[in-house]
Design a protein around this motif. Structure first.
Motif, mmCIF file in Angstrom:
data_model
loop_
_atom_site.group_PDB
_atom_site.id
_atom_site.type_symbol
_atom_site.label_atom_id
_atom_site.label_comp_id
_atom_site.label_asym_id
_atom_site.label_seq_id
_atom_site.Cartn_x
_atom_site.Cartn_y
_atom_site.Cartn_z
ATOM 1 N N ARG A 24 -6.512 5.977 26.845
ATOM 2 C CA ARG A 24 -7.908 5.530 26.936
ATOM 3 C C ARG A 24 -8.076 4.128 26.345
ATOM 4 N N ARG A 25 -7.443 3.885 25.193
ATOM 5 C CA ARG A 25 -7.546 2.567 24.562
ATOM 6 C C ARG A 25 -6.865 1.495 25.407
ATOM 7 N N LEU A 26 -5.784 1.856 26.059
ATOM 8 C CA LEU A 26 -5.095 0.916 26.939
ATOM 9 C C LEU A 26 -5.945 0.632 28.177
ATOM 10 N N ALA A 27 -6.544 1.661 28.742
ATOM 11 C CA ALA A 27 -7.407 1.498 29.912
ATOM 12 C C ALA A 27 -8.661 0.686 29.582
ATOM 13 N N ALA A 28 -9.079 0.697 28.316
ATOM 14 C CA ALA A 28 -10.258 -0.070 27.905
ATOM 15 C C ALA A 28 -10.044 -1.572 28.078
ATOM 16 N N MET A 95 11.033 -7.895 21.845
ATOM 17 C CA MET A 95 9.857 -8.623 21.374
ATOM 18 C C MET A 95 9.887 -8.952 19.890
ATOM 19 N N TRP A 96 10.708 -8.261 19.117
ATOM 20 C CA TRP A 96 10.844 -8.505 17.686
ATOM 21 C C TRP A 96 12.178 -7.930 17.244
ATOM 22 N N TYR A 97 12.606 -8.322 16.076
ATOM 23 C CA TYR A 97 13.844 -7.787 15.517
ATOM 24 C C TYR A 97 13.539 -6.399 14.953
ATOM 25 N N PRO A 98 14.282 -5.360 15.368
ATOM 26 C CA PRO A 98 13.952 -3.999 14.941
ATOM 27 C C PRO A 98 13.898 -3.796 13.430
ATOM 28 N N GLY A 99 14.647 -4.577 12.666
ATOM 29 C CA GLY A 99 14.653 -4.418 11.218
ATOM 30 C C GLY A 99 13.565 -5.204 10.508
ATOM 31 N N ASP A 100 12.718 -5.907 11.268
ATOM 32 C CA ASP A 100 11.636 -6.680 10.651
ATOM 33 C C ASP A 100 10.659 -5.772 9.916
ATOM 34 N N PRO A 101 9.985 -6.304 8.889
ATOM 35 C CA PRO A 101 8.937 -5.515 8.214
ATOM 36 C C PRO A 101 7.797 -5.205 9.186
ATOM 37 N N ALA A 102 7.012 -4.193 8.857
ATOM 38 C CA ALA A 102 5.941 -3.721 9.738
ATOM 39 C C ALA A 102 4.944 -4.815 10.118
ATOM 40 N N ASP A 103 4.725 -5.796 9.252
ATOM 41 C CA ASP A 103 3.744 -6.837 9.584
ATOM 42 C C ASP A 103 4.281 -7.852 10.594
ATOM 43 N N GLN A 104 5.558 -7.763 10.951
ATOM 44 C CA GLN A 104 6.140 -8.688 11.917
ATOM 45 C C GLN A 104 6.494 -8.019 13.244
ATOM 46 N N ARG A 105 6.129 -6.759 13.402
ATOM 47 C CA ARG A 105 6.392 -6.039 14.645
ATOM 48 C C ARG A 105 5.258 -5.050 14.872
ATOM 49 N N TRP A 106 5.242 -4.434 16.028
ATOM 50 C CA TRP A 106 4.206 -3.469 16.341
ATOM 51 C C TRP A 106 4.503 -2.148 15.656
ATOM 52 N N VAL A 107 3.465 -1.545 15.109
ATOM 53 C CA VAL A 107 3.558 -0.191 14.564
ATOM 54 C C VAL A 107 2.426 0.624 15.178
ATOM 55 N N LEU A 108 2.575 1.921 15.202
ATOM 56 C CA LEU A 108 1.641 2.809 15.886
ATOM 57 C C LEU A 108 0.186 2.590 15.471
ATOM 58 N N ARG A 109 -0.049 2.356 14.200
ATOM 59 C CA ARG A 109 -1.444 2.197 13.743
ATOM 60 C C ARG A 109 -2.108 0.934 14.318
ATOM 61 N N ASP A 110 -1.295 -0.016 14.844
ATOM 62 C CA ASP A 110 -1.859 -1.210 15.483
ATOM 63 C C ASP A 110 -2.577 -0.873 16.778
ATOM 64 N N PRO A 112 -2.598 0.496 21.080
ATOM 65 C CA PRO A 112 -2.046 0.009 22.342
ATOM 66 C C PRO A 112 -2.503 -1.382 22.744
ATOM 67 N N VAL A 113 -3.697 -1.793 22.340
ATOM 68 C CA VAL A 113 -4.182 -3.125 22.711
ATOM 69 C C VAL A 113 -3.325 -4.211 22.050
ATOM 70 N N VAL A 114 -2.966 -4.021 20.804
ATOM 71 C CA VAL A 114 -2.106 -4.977 20.104
ATOM 72 C C VAL A 114 -0.713 -4.978 20.741
ATOM 73 N N LEU A 115 -0.217 -3.801 21.112
ATOM 74 C CA LEU A 115 1.080 -3.733 21.790
ATOM 75 C C LEU A 115 1.035 -4.512 23.097
#
Length: 156
Positions: A24-28, A95-110, A112-115
């Motif tokens: 739903r958030r992605l469709a928005a 899109m990012w280095y997998p070992g990057d900290p959460a603030d430098q890559r997408w995390v679930l709480r961000d 779908p719009v941020v993704l």
């Protein structure tokens, strides 16, 4: 005698409510969203396809896959081929280095719009790279299995 595997909580998308909320958030964003079957290597996961129409980019289908092995890590694919050095060997966007900290890559709480923002920014970088041969943005070399730098697969 084999012991039973330790109990693990099911992935976030195992219940309908989180899946429906993600869709739903992605469709928005005004894009048509379709639930699709995940690729074989992500069997048991959750996948959605979005028709991306962005100025300065060819129209393409973007598929976001969450696999069972890593349910919080999106694997993003497009239906257009790319010679970009910022794709994994299976074609997923890097899109990012997998070992990057959460603030430098997408995390679930961000959400779908941020993704989707990360995906579009990556596709724009790929388009720039195809025209100029230069990658706009940060890059980090991946380590190959042997532990040496592998510059043919860099992270964006």
């Amino acid at each position: 005698m084999k012991s039973a595997a330790a109990w693990r909580a099911p992935p976030w998308y195992a219940k309908p409510a989180p899946r429906l909320l993600f869709q739903r958030r992605l469709a928005a964003c005004g894009l048509p969203v379709q639930v699709v079957r995940p690729p074989r290597r992500h069997r048991g996961g959750f996948a959605v396809a979005v028709q991306a129409r962005v100025a300065d980019l060819p129209a393409q289908t973007v598929t976001v896959v969450f696999g069972r092995a890593e349910p919080h890590v999106p694997h993003v694919y497009t239906d257009l081929p790319s010679g970009s050095p910022h794709r994994y060997t299976d074609g997923a966007l890097c899109m990012w280095y997998p070992g990057d900290p959460a603030d430098q890559r997408w995390v679930l709480r961000d959400g779908p719009v941020v993704l989707l923002g990360h995906v579009i920014a990556h596709l724009l970088r790929e388009e720039w790279w195809q025209h100029t041969g230069e990658w706009p943005g940060d890059e980090a070399a991946h380590l190959s299995i042997s532990g040496t730098d592998d510059t043919s697969t860099q992270a964006a």
